[in-house]
Scaffold this active site. Sequence first.
Site, short mmCIF file in Angstrom:
data_model
loop_
_atom_site.label_atom_id
_atom_site.label_comp_id
_atom_site.label_asym_id
_atom_site.label_seq_id
_atom_site.Cartn_x
_atom_site.Cartn_y
_atom_site.Cartn_z
N ARG A 297 2.61 -3.19 14.87
CA ARG A 297 2.46 -2.62 16.21
C ARG A 297 1.18 -2.04 16.12
O ARG A 297 1.14 -0.99 15.50
CB ARG A 297 3.60 -1.72 16.29
N GLY A 298 0.25 -2.32 17.29
CA GLY A 298 -1.11 -1.53 17.31
C GLY A 298 -2.02 -2.58 16.83
O GLY A 298 -2.01 -3.43 16.12
N HIS B 4 -1.34 1.17 -4.55
CA HIS B 4 -1.64 2.66 -4.56
C HIS B 4 -0.82 3.37 -5.45
O HIS B 4 -0.98 4.47 -5.42
CB HIS B 4 -1.63 3.27 -3.34
N CYS C 169 0.08 18.54 -23.44
CA CYS C 169 -1.20 18.92 -23.94
C CYS C 169 -1.75 19.98 -23.06
O CYS C 169 -2.75 20.26 -23.28
CB CYS C 169 -2.16 17.58 -23.66
N GLN D 53 0.83 -1.15 -0.07
CA GLN D 53 -0.05 0.06 0.00
C GLN D 53 0.89 1.13 -0.02
O GLN D 53 0.45 2.37 -0.11
CB GLN D 53 -0.73 0.02 1.15
N CYS E 229 -3.65 13.58 -21.14
CA CYS E 229 -3.19 12.69 -21.93
C CYS E 229 -2.62 11.51 -21.34
O CYS E 229 -2.40 10.58 -22.59
CB CYS E 229 -1.96 13.42 -23.05
#
Length: 276
Positions: free
Chosen positions: A250-251, A124, A186, A106, A135
């Site tokens: 972590r978390g 992503h 363009c 990601q 273009c």
Amino acid sequence: MLSNPVPEAAQRLRQWFASHRRLFVLTGAGCSTGSGIPDYRDADGQWKRTPPVTYQAFTGDAHTNARYWARSFIGWPRMAQAHPNDVHRALSRCEAEGRITTLVTQNVDGLHQRAGSREVIDLHGRIDTVVCLGCGERHSRAEMQERLSAMNPAWSGLDAATAPDGDADLEGHDFSRFDVPACERCGGMLKPDVVFYGENVPRPRYQQALAALTASDAVLVVGSSLMVYSGYRFVRQATEAGVPVAILNRGRTRADDLAGLKLEADAGAVLTAALG
């Protein structure tokens, strides 16, 4: 949830590795914090800062567009100088040893590839590329930096705190005075070749990742809270198909209740120790 000391977490991950040889790995921002790139969320999965600019605001509001590029102009050099850390190196080694079929990240920083990973899907997109919305022509972010510098020499000496994904906490300036170049081919609007909030992951890219998931026998999540649906859905799909899931983060994550193994410890240290 209590954190696992590195030796305990590494031992549990080593045992898990022994049972699964075709891994689909999903990584997030926590993989790159050791490279000096801040993440967006805290240990509870909540925003640490104002959420990123949306695609609709970037394309529809000139002030937001200029503000984005001004902050990016200051933040990009630090992003460009970031180096892979122990997480990236360990996952590259996993691939070289034949444990990983595909790594879906990601992140947009390209650090997995710079560490040597080859089977990478940039879910992503990549921040080091700029695309014309008119273009479709693509250029390097380094080239965009040169154009921004030439058009805005008064901004070159500014400094600001590093923010996620090549951003910088640049405030108190008149962004209407920051000039943003257009496509030289363009005249169209230029945008980092990344999926902004409010955009969808391109369908072919999603289908490529889904095919990789289908060909794997387990999912390993590293450094992601999975709060963004585009990543979370792969874990959910794996669970629905009966594919085991392990999370090293972590978390809290959005998929804690879906994981057969959840480890809370330093990802780089755990992965390195688990590989022996």
